[in-house]
Write an enzyme that holds these catalytic residues in place. Structure first.
Site, PDB file in Angstrom:
ATOM      1  N   ARG A 129       0.853  -1.185   0.000  1.00  0.00           N
ATOM      2  CA  ARG A 129       0.000   0.000   0.000  1.00  0.00           C
ATOM      3  C   ARG A 129       0.886   1.231   0.000  1.00  0.00           C
ATOM      4  O   ARG A 129       1.992   1.221   0.529  1.00  0.00           O
ATOM      5  CB  ARG A 129      -0.882   0.023   1.258  1.00  0.00           C
ATOM      6  CG  ARG A 129      -1.999  -0.991   1.254  1.00  0.00           C
ATOM      7  CD  ARG A 129      -2.944  -0.797   2.433  1.00  0.00           C
ATOM      8  NE  ARG A 129      -2.331  -1.087   3.699  1.00  0.00           N
ATOM      9  CZ  ARG A 129      -1.900  -0.185   4.562  1.00  0.00           C
ATOM     10  NH1 ARG A 129      -2.034   1.115   4.311  1.00  0.00           N
ATOM     11  NH2 ARG A 129      -1.352  -0.535   5.707  1.00  0.00           N
ATOM     12  N   ARG A 171       1.971 -12.023  -0.003  1.00  0.00           N
ATOM     13  CA  ARG A 171       0.653 -12.277   0.578  1.00  0.00           C
ATOM     14  C   ARG A 171       0.037 -13.581   0.114  1.00  0.00           C
ATOM     15  O   ARG A 171       0.369 -14.094  -0.951  1.00  0.00           O
ATOM     16  CB  ARG A 171      -0.298 -11.145   0.149  1.00  0.00           C
ATOM     17  CG  ARG A 171       0.106  -9.761   0.633  1.00  0.00           C
ATOM     18  CD  ARG A 171      -0.313  -9.551   2.042  1.00  0.00           C
ATOM     19  NE  ARG A 171       0.141  -8.286   2.585  1.00  0.00           N
ATOM     20  CZ  ARG A 171      -0.519  -7.608   3.536  1.00  0.00           C
ATOM     21  NH1 ARG A 171      -1.651  -8.059   4.007  1.00  0.00           N
ATOM     22  NH2 ARG A 171      -0.021  -6.491   4.016  1.00  0.00           N
ATOM     23  N   HIS A 219     -10.753  -1.191  12.171  1.00  0.00           N
ATOM     24  CA  HIS A 219      -9.643  -2.040  11.715  1.00  0.00           C
ATOM     25  C   HIS A 219      -9.391  -3.094  12.800  1.00  0.00           C
ATOM     26  O   HIS A 219      -8.375  -3.076  13.481  1.00  0.00           O
ATOM     27  CB  HIS A 219      -8.410  -1.145  11.504  1.00  0.00           C
ATOM     28  CG  HIS A 219      -7.276  -1.818  10.814  1.00  0.00           C
ATOM     29  ND1 HIS A 219      -5.988  -1.316  10.840  1.00  0.00           N
ATOM     30  CD2 HIS A 219      -7.209  -2.944  10.068  1.00  0.00           C
ATOM     31  CE1 HIS A 219      -5.189  -2.095  10.137  1.00  0.00           C
ATOM     32  NE2 HIS A 219      -5.894  -3.094   9.664  1.00  0.00           N
ATOM     33  N   SER A 268       0.048  -2.677  12.141  1.00  0.00           N
ATOM     34  CA  SER A 268       0.642  -3.819  11.457  1.00  0.00           C
ATOM     35  C   SER A 268       1.877  -4.301  12.226  1.00  0.00           C
ATOM     36  O   SER A 268       2.449  -3.582  13.047  1.00  0.00           O
ATOM     37  CB  SER A 268       0.975  -3.475  10.018  1.00  0.00           C
ATOM     38  OG  SER A 268       1.747  -2.311   9.981  1.00  0.00           O
ATOM     39  N   ALA A 269       2.236  -5.567  11.965  1.00  0.00           N
ATOM     40  CA  ALA A 269       3.391  -6.221  12.602  1.00  0.00           C
ATOM     41  C   ALA A 269       3.187  -6.497  14.085  1.00  0.00           C
ATOM     42  O   ALA A 269       4.131  -6.559  14.855  1.00  0.00           O
ATOM     43  CB  ALA A 269       4.678  -5.427  12.378  1.00  0.00           C
ATOM     44  N   CYS A 270       1.933  -6.660  14.507  1.00  0.00           N
ATOM     45  CA  CYS A 270       1.661  -7.011  15.900  1.00  0.00           C
ATOM     46  C   CYS A 270       0.975  -8.373  16.023  1.00  0.00           C
ATOM     47  O   CYS A 270       0.521  -8.738  17.104  1.00  0.00           O
ATOM     48  CB  CYS A 270       0.804  -5.944  16.561  1.00  0.00           C
ATOM     49  SG  CYS A 270       1.668  -4.397  16.845  1.00  0.00           S
ATOM     50  N   TYR A 325      -1.245  -3.929  -7.065  1.00  0.00           N
ATOM     51  CA  TYR A 325      -1.009  -4.616  -5.793  1.00  0.00           C
ATOM     52  C   TYR A 325      -2.263  -4.609  -4.916  1.00  0.00           C
ATOM     53  O   TYR A 325      -2.915  -3.568  -4.759  1.00  0.00           O
ATOM     54  CB  TYR A 325       0.173  -3.970  -5.030  1.00  0.00           C
ATOM     55  CG  TYR A 325       0.209  -4.470  -3.618  1.00  0.00           C
ATOM     56  CD1 TYR A 325       0.751  -5.722  -3.331  1.00  0.00           C
ATOM     57  CD2 TYR A 325      -0.391  -3.761  -2.586  1.00  0.00           C
ATOM     58  CE1 TYR A 325       0.712  -6.230  -2.045  1.00  0.00           C
ATOM     59  CE2 TYR A 325      -0.434  -4.266  -1.295  1.00  0.00           C
ATOM     60  CZ  TYR A 325       0.113  -5.501  -1.036  1.00  0.00           C
ATOM     61  OH  TYR A 325       0.056  -6.008   0.229  1.00  0.00           O
ATOM     62  N   LYS A 352      -9.427  -2.015   2.167  1.00  0.00           N
ATOM     63  CA  LYS A 352      -9.113  -0.812   2.945  1.00  0.00           C
ATOM     64  C   LYS A 352      -9.886   0.408   2.424  1.00  0.00           C
ATOM     65  O   LYS A 352     -10.353   1.238   3.205  1.00  0.00           O
ATOM     66  CB  LYS A 352      -7.614  -0.529   2.891  1.00  0.00           C
ATOM     67  CG  LYS A 352      -6.750  -1.686   3.359  1.00  0.00           C
ATOM     68  CD  LYS A 352      -6.992  -2.018   4.802  1.00  0.00           C
ATOM     69  CE  LYS A 352      -5.958  -3.023   5.293  1.00  0.00           C
ATOM     70  NZ  LYS A 352      -6.166  -3.364   6.704  1.00  0.00           N
ATOM     71  N   ASP A 361      -9.287  -8.818  10.127  1.00  0.00           N
ATOM     72  CA  ASP A 361      -8.814  -7.472   9.771  1.00  0.00           C
ATOM     73  C   ASP A 361      -9.828  -6.354  10.004  1.00  0.00           C
ATOM     74  O   ASP A 361      -9.453  -5.289  10.469  1.00  0.00           O
ATOM     75  CB  ASP A 361      -8.371  -7.468   8.304  1.00  0.00           C
ATOM     76  CG  ASP A 361      -7.476  -6.283   7.952  1.00  0.00           C
ATOM     77  OD1 ASP A 361      -6.680  -5.864   8.812  1.00  0.00           O
ATOM     78  OD2 ASP A 361      -7.575  -5.768   6.820  1.00  0.00           O
TER      79      ASP A 361
HETATM   80  C1  OXD Z   1      -2.764  -3.776   6.741  1.00  0.00           C
HETATM   81  C2  OXD Z   1      -3.277  -4.985   6.074  1.00  0.00           C
HETATM   82  O1  OXD Z   1      -1.786  -3.185   6.269  1.00  0.00           O
HETATM   83  O2  OXD Z   1      -4.227  -5.577   6.606  1.00  0.00           O
HETATM   84  O3  OXD Z   1      -3.341  -3.396   7.761  1.00  0.00           O
HETATM   85  O4  OXD Z   1      -2.768  -5.354   5.016  1.00  0.00           O
HETATM   86 MN    MN Z   2      -5.149  -4.468   8.174  1.00  0.00          MN
END
Ligand code: OXD
Ligand code: MN
Length: 596
Positions: free
Chosen positions: A72, A374, A229, A251-253, A200, A209, A280
Site C-alpha cells: 500500500r 501475501r 480495523h 501492522s506487525a503485531c 497490488y 481498505k 482485519d
Molecule cells: C494492513 C493490512 O496493512 O491488513 O493493515 O494489510
Molecule cells: Mn489491516
C-alpha cells in the site's frame, strides 16, 4: 453492453466510465465457477498467473506484481472531501474536482485493447442489514480473482441492490504501473474510489481498505455505526459459551495470529477454543437488545506470508492449502509449490524469487519472498472459522481490545475505567517500529485505533463518534475496553511474555473481567490483573513470578514521558483546527495527575 441490472445509477455510472477508459471488451462478473475458471485459464495463458501443483495445492495460483508495486502507498492515498478540514490533519487531502480531473486524465483511454471487468460485490453476507454493496471496474483478471475470494461476488448482489443508489463506485485502472502517477483516491461524499497505476492488493482490491475502512468509516459516522480495523474472535470457555472480542493492532503485531489462536494444551483439554470471525475489519452496529454486534465484511484473508508457519499460525497455513492466490512469494520449481521466509528451514534450491529471477534459497542471501508477500485465502478454508461467520446479525461484542508494541511502557493488559477512558486508550495507541519496516527501529508511531491510514475523515471527529456511540449504550451492555501489549522486554531485550497461544491466558482474564468474575488492581492508567489471576500453568519455566510482576507493572516515570508524546499528538489536531473531544482532553488531564 449486455446489462445485468436495470439500476439506473449503476448503468449510467458504468456507461460514463466506459466512455472514459474505452475498453475493447466488457465482461460482467457473475461469480459462476465456469466464468471464474475461464479467467484463471486466461490469466495462466498470458503469464499473469502460474497454476501451482494441483495435487499439493488444489485451486492455488501464484502471481508476481511489478517490483515497484508491492505494498500500500500511504503517501499516494488521498481523502478527497469538499474541504481539507473534513479530511483532518492525518490524511492526505485533495480537492475532489481537481482529483477527478487529474484521475480522469490518467485513466482516459487506459483500457484500450483491454477488457473491462465489472465486479458486483457485497461487503458482508448478501442482504444482511450490516452489508453494503460495491461495484468495481477493473482491467485486471488478478483483481477479479482476488475479489472473488475476498468478497461476495455475483448477480445476487445486483438483485439485493435493486434500484438503490447506495452503492460504492470503484474504478481501477492498471495503466502503466507508473509510481509517479499512482493514486489511491477516496471520495467519501460521493461513495467513490479511484485507483490508478497499481496492481497490488491493498491498492486495488477496492472492497478492503478503500471501501470497508475509509469509505465505510465515513458512512458509519453519518449512519450511526462503526467501521473498525479490528479482528473478531470468539473465545469458547469450558462452559461451551462463546464470547466475542474485537481487537485493533497496528501492522506487525500479530493480528491474524491472534484471530486464529490455538489455546495452550492445558486450556485446550479443558475445552477452550478460539473461533475466527475475521482477521482485519469489523463493521459494528447496535442490536435490538442494546448490545453492540459485529460482522466481518470480508470473505477471505489477505495475509502476510513471511513468518506464517506450522508453529506461528497453523490455522492460517491450513487456510492457504486450496483455492488460494499467492502474491510475490518464491516459486519452488522442483514441485511447483511456494515458499517464503519463515515457512520452514528448508528453502528450495531450484526456485524463482519474487522478482522473477532464478533463485537458490540454500545459497542466496537475497530474499525469496517479498517481506510483504501475501496469500489470498477463502475464509471458509480456516479450520477455526466461526459458525457465526455468515450470521447476518453479527456477533455480540463483550470486549474491545487495543494493542501495540511497547518494549517498556504498557503492561501486559489493562482495562479502562469507563467507555470514554477506553476511547482515550484507543486514541493514544502507538507501536514501536520493528526491523521489518524501513527506517529507524524502536521509534514510537501513534496509530489511534490502528486507523491512522484508514480513517476516511478527521480523526478527531472519529473519536467524537466513538464517544457518541458509547453515550447511547447502557454501560452494563457496552463492551469493556482493554489494552494489551505482548511485547514487553527486559533490560537485555528479551521478550518477557511468550505470546502466540499463550495470549489466551490474557483473553481469559479479559472475559472474566467483562463478566465481573475477577478483581483487579487499580493503577494510574487503569485496572491491571492481580498476578494470581493470570494463570501460568504449563509456562512456569518460561515466565517466572518476578517476570509476571514486571510485565504487569506500571512505571510512572515512563508514563510521564508518554504524556508529553500524547500532548504533542493531540496538538497536531488543535493546531490544524480540529476539535479533540473534551472527554479525551479530560482523560489526558486525569492521566497526568495520576502519574504525578
Ligand atoms: C494492513 C493490512 O496493512 O491488513 O493493515 O494489510
Ligand atoms: Mn489491516
Amino acid at each position: 453492453m449486455e446489462k445485468m441490472t436495470e439500476n439506473k445509477s449503476v448503468i449510467s455510472w458504468i456507461e460514463d466510465k466506459i466512455a472514459l477508459v474505452k475498453p475493447e471488451k466488457i465482461v460482467w462478473i457473475d461469480g459462476s465457477e465456469e466464468q471464474i475458471e475461464a479467467l484463471r485459464a486466461e490469466a495462466c495463458s498470458t503469464g499473469e498467473m502460474v497454476k501451482l501443483n494441483q495435487e499439493k495445492l488444489p485451486g492455488c495460483y501464484l502471481h508476481r506484481t511489478a517490483v515497484n508495486d508491492v505494498a500500500r502507498v500511504e503517501g499516494r492515498t488521498f481523502i478527497c472531501t469538499k474541504t481539507k478540514a473534513q479530511a483532518g490533519p492525518t490524511n492526505n487531502w485533495m480537492d475532489p474536482d481537481e482529483a477527478y480531473k487529474m484521475l480522469y486524465d490518467i485513466a482516459a483511454d487506459s483500457y484500450k485493447g483491454r477488457t473491462m471487468y465489472i465486479i458486483p460485490y457485497s461487503m458482508g453476507p448478501v442482504g444482511s442489514k450490516f452489508s453494503k454493496i460495491g461495484i468495481e471496474l477493473t482491467d485486471s483478471i488478478y483483481v477479479v480473482l482476488n475479489m472473488v475470494i475476498m468478497t461476495r461476488v455475483g448477480l445476487n448482489v445486483l438483485e439485493a441492490l435493486g434500484d438503490s443508489e447506495d452503492w460504492v463506485r470503484g474504478l481501477h485502472c492498471r495503466c502503466e504501473i507508473d509510481e509517479e502517477k499512482r493514486y489511491i483516491c477516496q471520495f467519501p461524499q460521493d461513495n467513490t474510489i479511484i485507483s490508478v497505476n497499481s496492481g497490488y492488493g491493498g491498492n486495488v482490491l477496492l472492497g478492503k481498505k478503500c471501501f470497508a475502512l475509509r469509505i465505510a468509516s465515513y458512512q458509519g459516522r453519518h449512519e450511526d455505526w462503526q467501521a473498525e480495523h479490528m479482528l473478531i474472535l470468539g473465545l469458547q470457555k469450558p462452559d461451551g459459551d462463546v464470547r466475542y472480542i474485537c481487537a485493533a493492532f497496528p501492522s506487525a503485531c500479530g493480528k491474524t495470529n491472534l484471530a486464529m489462536l490455538i489455546p495452550p494444551e492445558g486450556y485446550y483439554s479443558k475445552g477452550y477454543r478460539v473461533w475466527c470471525v475475521g482477521d482485519d475489519i469489523s463493521w459494528i452496529r447496535k442490536g435490538a437488545d442494546g448490545r453492540l454486534y459485529a460482522i466481518n465484511p470480508e470473505n477471505g484473508f489477505f495475509g502476510v506470508a513471511p513468518g506464517t508457519n506450522e508453529k506461528s499460525n497453523p490455522n492460517a497455513l491450513a487456510s492457504t492449502k486450496s483455492g488460494t492466490i499467492f502474491t510475490n512469494v518464491a516459486h519452488n520449481l522442483d514441485d511447483n509449490t511456494v515458499w517464503w521466509e519463515g515457512l520452514d528451514k528448508n528453502p528450495p534450491a531450484n526456485a524463482i524469487e519474487w522478482k522473477g529471477n532464478p533463485w537458490n534459497g540454500k545459497e542466496s542471501d537475497e530474499k525469496g519472498a517479498h517481506p510483504n508477500s501475501r496469500f489470498t485465502a477463502p475464509a471458509k478454508n480456516c479450520p477455526c472459522i466461526s459458525s457465526e461467520f455468515e450470521n447476518p446479525d453479527g456477533v455480540p461484542i463483550s470486549a474491545f481490545v487495543f494493542g501495540g508494541r511497547r518494549a517498556k511502557l504498557a503492561p501486559l493488559v489493562y482495562q479502562s475505567r469507563s467507555w470514554n477512558h477506553g476511547v482515550f486508550v484507543g486514541s493514544i495507541m502507538a507501536s514501536e517500529t520493528t526491523a521489518a519496516a524501513s527506517g529507524a527501529v524502536g521509534v514510537v508511531r501513534r496509530d489511534p485505533m490502528a486507523m491512522l491510514p484508514f480513517c476516511g475523515y478527521d480523526m478527531a471527529d472519529y473519536w467524537q463518534h466513538w464517544i457518541n456511540i458509547g453515550a447511547e449504550l447502557d454501560p452494563e451492555k457496552a463492551p469493556k475496553i482493554f489494552n494489551v501489549n505482548w511485547f514487553r522486554k527486559d533490560d537485555e531485550g528479551n521478550f518477557l511474555w511468550p505470546g502466540f497461544g499463550d495470549n489466551l491466558r490474557v483473553l481469559d482474564w479479559i472475559i472474566d473481567r467483562c463478566e465481573g468474575k475477577v478483581d483487579a488492581v487499580e493503577t494510574p492508567i487503569g485496572f491491571v490483573p492481580k498476578a494470581e489471576d493470570i494463570c501460568l500453568d504449563g509456562i512456569e519455566d518460561e515466565v517466572s513470578d518476578a517476570q509476571l510482576a514486571e510485565i504487569l507493572s506500571v512505571d510512572k516515570a515512563l508514563w510521564q514521558d508518554e504524556v508529553a508524546g500524547i500532548d504533542e499528538f493531540y496538538k497536531k489536531f488543535t493546531d490544524f483546527g480540529s476539535t479533540v473531544p473534551a472527554e479525551l482532553v479530560a482523560e489526558l488531564e486525569t492521566l497526568k495527575s495520576n502519574i504525578q
